[in-house]
Design an enzyme around this catalytic site. Structure first.
Site, mmCIF file in Angstrom:
data_model
loop_
_atom_site.group_PDB
_atom_site.id
_atom_site.type_symbol
_atom_site.label_atom_id
_atom_site.label_comp_id
_atom_site.label_asym_id
_atom_site.label_seq_id
_atom_site.Cartn_x
_atom_site.Cartn_y
_atom_site.Cartn_z
ATOM 1 N N ARG A 20 0.838 -1.222 0.000
ATOM 2 C CA ARG A 20 0.000 0.000 0.000
ATOM 3 C C ARG A 20 0.860 1.253 0.000
ATOM 4 O O ARG A 20 0.407 2.323 -0.417
ATOM 5 C CB ARG A 20 -1.010 -0.021 1.156
ATOM 6 C CG ARG A 20 -0.372 -0.074 2.520
ATOM 7 C CD ARG A 20 -1.383 -0.462 3.604
ATOM 8 N NE ARG A 20 -0.674 -0.902 4.789
ATOM 9 C CZ ARG A 20 -0.791 -0.329 5.991
ATOM 10 N NH1 ARG A 20 -1.620 0.659 6.177
ATOM 11 N NH2 ARG A 20 -0.089 -0.790 7.015
ATOM 12 N N ASP A 66 -7.693 -8.829 12.574
ATOM 13 C CA ASP A 66 -9.089 -8.502 12.278
ATOM 14 C C ASP A 66 -9.903 -9.747 11.923
ATOM 15 O O ASP A 66 -11.123 -9.757 12.028
ATOM 16 C CB ASP A 66 -9.177 -7.501 11.111
ATOM 17 C CG ASP A 66 -9.011 -6.065 11.579
ATOM 18 O OD1 ASP A 66 -9.097 -5.820 12.801
ATOM 19 O OD2 ASP A 66 -8.771 -5.184 10.728
ATOM 20 N N ARG A 103 -1.508 -5.246 3.581
ATOM 21 C CA ARG A 103 -1.327 -4.385 4.746
ATOM 22 C C ARG A 103 0.074 -4.513 5.343
ATOM 23 O O ARG A 103 0.682 -3.530 5.738
ATOM 24 C CB ARG A 103 -2.350 -4.773 5.800
ATOM 25 C CG ARG A 103 -2.165 -4.035 7.103
ATOM 26 C CD ARG A 103 -3.220 -4.433 8.117
ATOM 27 N NE ARG A 103 -3.101 -3.648 9.329
ATOM 28 C CZ ARG A 103 -2.289 -3.959 10.330
ATOM 29 N NH1 ARG A 103 -1.541 -5.037 10.263
ATOM 30 N NH2 ARG A 103 -2.236 -3.198 11.411
ATOM 31 N N PHE A 123 -14.403 -5.495 0.835
ATOM 32 C CA PHE A 123 -15.557 -4.596 0.702
ATOM 33 C C PHE A 123 -15.642 -4.006 -0.705
ATOM 34 O O PHE A 123 -16.718 -3.657 -1.183
ATOM 35 C CB PHE A 123 -15.485 -3.474 1.736
ATOM 36 C CG PHE A 123 -15.281 -3.981 3.141
ATOM 37 C CD1 PHE A 123 -16.009 -5.070 3.607
ATOM 38 C CD2 PHE A 123 -14.347 -3.404 3.984
ATOM 39 C CE1 PHE A 123 -15.818 -5.556 4.893
ATOM 40 C CE2 PHE A 123 -14.155 -3.883 5.275
ATOM 41 C CZ PHE A 123 -14.887 -4.957 5.736
ATOM 42 N N GLU A 157 -19.857 1.592 -0.115
ATOM 43 C CA GLU A 157 -19.003 1.116 -1.204
ATOM 44 C C GLU A 157 -19.742 1.059 -2.545
ATOM 45 O O GLU A 157 -19.167 1.356 -3.592
ATOM 46 C CB GLU A 157 -18.437 -0.269 -0.865
ATOM 47 C CG GLU A 157 -17.478 -0.279 0.322
ATOM 48 C CD GLU A 157 -18.176 -0.188 1.678
ATOM 49 O OE1 GLU A 157 -19.417 -0.380 1.728
ATOM 50 O OE2 GLU A 157 -17.491 0.074 2.685
ATOM 51 N N HIS A 178 -5.358 -4.460 1.858
ATOM 52 C CA HIS A 178 -5.448 -5.520 2.867
ATOM 53 C C HIS A 178 -5.892 -6.848 2.257
ATOM 54 O O HIS A 178 -6.719 -7.568 2.811
ATOM 55 C CB HIS A 178 -6.385 -5.098 3.993
ATOM 56 C CG HIS A 178 -5.862 -3.929 4.791
ATOM 57 N ND1 HIS A 178 -5.191 -2.879 4.208
ATOM 58 C CD2 HIS A 178 -5.889 -3.662 6.111
ATOM 59 C CE1 HIS A 178 -4.841 -2.011 5.149
ATOM 60 N NE2 HIS A 178 -5.235 -2.459 6.313
ATOM 61 N N SER A 230 -5.973 3.798 6.652
ATOM 62 C CA SER A 230 -5.360 2.473 6.475
ATOM 63 C C SER A 230 -4.882 2.253 5.052
ATOM 64 O O SER A 230 -3.851 1.638 4.820
ATOM 65 C CB SER A 230 -6.346 1.349 6.799
ATOM 66 O OG SER A 230 -7.040 1.616 7.964
#
Ligand SMILES: Cc1ncc(C[n+]2csc(CCOP(=O)(O)OP(=O)(O)O)c2C)c(N)n1
Ligand SMILES: [Mg+2]
Lengths: 251, 328
Positions: free
Chosen positions: B23, B130, B180, B96, B71, B122, B50
């Protein structure tokens, strides 16, 4: 068109016909000879199943020869069963999966505002379609970004496939819902040409908010045996019905 | 394309490799595009801190839009922005983005062939603690099945930067998978990147390992160890899963006669499946696949999860040996 195709959606096309006539022949700035003209107003048909009425408006405007109307829904036709931007001149966006058009219209409105382009963006939605959550995500965003160049129209015919909208999944109080999402609301008889016209003119003058025109309509308008009949949502007329319908429309 | 020596960093055990999350490369590329390409706009759905799109937002606030936790609308608005000539980069967690808004991606973006770029952050198990709800293990499958979509899984942060820059130049929808966790930086300043061109990171004779993302590093590590056991592995970085580099895959499979695929993703429909679709038709050879086997992930540290779900260099090495055995 639907008679020739043997399938399609007459009910919701007829309920929007007066609105579409006002938009394409009175209100929108557009040039059929230059469909990509930068300063044109944009129209998005979120309720894609009503494309017969849009195709008719486009053909009448001169985007393509009327002879194509007889090929609707057939193999190799430029007129798909639901609108496709890559096949039909004058179609801004593909649609058919309900609930997506207002987001597209809002994104377009945002992009044109960034560029200082003063075009208006119109988006026609069905009342049943408003049950889609994405519509309200888009409504929230359009209010938030103060998209005063965006004008939504709800074809409020109170019918969807499984029956009356209020019975399937009620929307009332609809005007309050839009107001709560920071929109101007204009309610109008969707078959009164002069009132529809003044509603669009008023909507075009908004300074800070998007505007929704809630147009009370009759599904199947203009053809007595189709009016207010859920059964005529997605069914083509047979020969006899077609002839009766044409007689009524021409009569 | 065979990598020259100065195109690949020295491959060592994990703790002695320079590491960075992919990222970061994405965020760097967006900043570069900010100055160079005025048409670029960035959208996020309340995860900009993030996904690191916050860096673009700080520098170019007028071209950044936080759409909120919505989204489906974000994808549609990106589509609308693209219709006005903008190049929208839509960013949120891969689950998502690809999952929640799949029908919007299908109808509004791919069918309409709009110039919208998707960055799924991620991806894989890298989001760790998570747990399963946030670990994207299906995006490669559900994105590559869409006509007009291109799918890129960069192997390190440098490649993520190059892929992002390349996506801005291409027309039509592109999906880029980001991670991530910090992962080894394999490529160098000099390593080229061409969308759709597989990279031979290490030539070999006995077996081909085809990998993407973090698994490229683990494959190189496995290959190093196997050299000592007398097995010569060719390692291919298949960063572009669609359009797939048929020629490179077939040539390598013909040469070595056995193929292993390695991905941090479900086996069903993923990168390995894409390779199998090509090879089964054009050059069937013994094939073994390393990936997640029809199960959800769970909470844990990323590397603990990689071990538990059998995605480590040792797992790749075992698969290589099975394939070599089957060649005989
Ligand atoms: C996402 C999605 N779900 C279901 C359908 C099938 N469908 C087509 S039209 C329709 C009813 C639409 O009702 P309404 O919005 O009131 O349209 P109108 O009455 O104006 O024809 C449904 C459920 C669809 N096209 N898209
Ligand atoms: Mg209705």
């Amino acid at each position: 068109m639907t008679y020739k195709a043997g399938s399609g959606h007459p009910g919701g096309s007829l309920s929007s016909a007066d609105i579409m006539a006002v938009l394409y022949f009175d209100i929108m700035r557009h040039d059929p000879k230059e469909p990509k003209w930068e300063k044109r107003d944009r129209f998005f048909l979120s309720k894609g199943h009503a494309c017969p009425v849009l195709y008719a408006a486009l053909a009448e405007s001169g985007y393509f020869p009327k002879k194509h109307l007889a090929t609707f829904r057939q193999l190799n036709s430029i007129l798909q069963g639901h609108p496709h931007r890559l096949k039909t001149p004058g179609i801004e966006m593909s649609s058919g999966s309900l609930g997506q058009g207002l987001s597209i219209a809002a994104g377009t409105a945002l992009g044109l505002k960034m560029d200082g382009n003063r075009s208006k963006i119109f988006c026609l939605m069905g009342d049943g379609e408003l049950q889609e959550g994405q519509i309200w995500e888009a409504a929230m965003a359009a209010g938030h970004f103060k998209l005063n160049n965006l004008i939504g129209i709800v074809d409020y015919n109170n019918l969807q496939i499984d029956g009356p909208v209020e019975k399937v999944m009620g929307l009332a109080p609809l005007a309050d819902k839009w107001r709560a999402f920071r929109w101007n609301v204009i309610e109008v008889d969707g078959h009164d040409i002069s009132r529809i016209k003044s509603a669009f003119i008023k909507a075009g003058q908004s300074k800070t908010k998007p505007t929704v025109i809630i147009a009370r309509t009759i599904k199947g308008k203009g053809i007595s045996f189709m009016e207010n009949q859920a059964g005529w949502h997605g069914k083509a007329p047979n020969k006899e019905e077609y002839e009766m319908a044409m007689q009524e429309l021409n009569g | 394309m065979i990598m020259k020596n100065n195109f690949l960093a020295k491959i060592t055990e994990l703790n002695s490799m320079e590491q960075q999350p992919t990222r970061f490369g994405y965020a760097d590329a967006l900043l570069e595009l900010g100055t160079r390409e005025k048409r670029v706009v960035v959208l996020d759905a309340d995860l900009s801190k993030s996904t690191l799109t916050s860096r673009f937002a700080e520098k170019y606030p007028k071209r950044f839009f936080d759409i909120g936790i919505a989204e489906q609308n974000m994808l549609g608005m990106a589509g609308g922005l693209s219709l006005t000539g903008k190049i929208p980069f839509v960013t949120t967690y891969g689950v998502f983005l690809a999952g929640r808004a799949w029908d919007q991606i299908r109808t509004s973006i791919c069918y309409a062939d709009l110039n919208v770029k998707l960055a799924g952050a991620h991806g894989g198990l890298s989001v760790g603690p998570d747990g399963a709800t946030h670990q994207a293990l299906e995006e490669i499958s559900i994105m590559r099945v869409l006509p007009n979509m291109k799918v890129i899984v960069p192997c390190d942060t440098r490649q993520a930067r190059l892929a992002t820059l390349a996506a801005a130049q291409m027309s039509g929808p592109v999906y880029i998978r980001l991670g991530r966790e910090p992962i080894p930086v394999l490529t160098t300043q000099k390593t080229p990147f061409n969308v759709g061109k597989a990279q031979i990171m290490k030539p070999g004779r006995d077996v081909t390992i085809i990998a993407c993302g973090l698994m490229v590093y683990l494959s190189l590590l496995a290959a190093q160890k196997l050299t000592k056991e007398g097995i010569s592995c060719e390692v291919i970085n298949l960063h572009t899963i669609k359009p797939i580099d048929r020629k490179a895959l077939i040539a390598s499979a013909k040469k070595t006669g056995a193929v292993i695929t390695a991905e941090e993703h479900q086996l069903a429909g993923g990168m390995g499946s894409a390779v199998a679709e090509v090879l089964a038709q054009e050059c069937p050879v013994p094939m073994e696949m390393v990936g997640v086997r029809d199960t959800f992930g769970e909470s844990g540290q990323p590397w603990e999860l990689m071990k538990k779900y059998h995605l480590m260099d040792g797992d790749i090495a075992k698969a290589v040996k099975r394939a070599v055995q089957r060649k005989k």
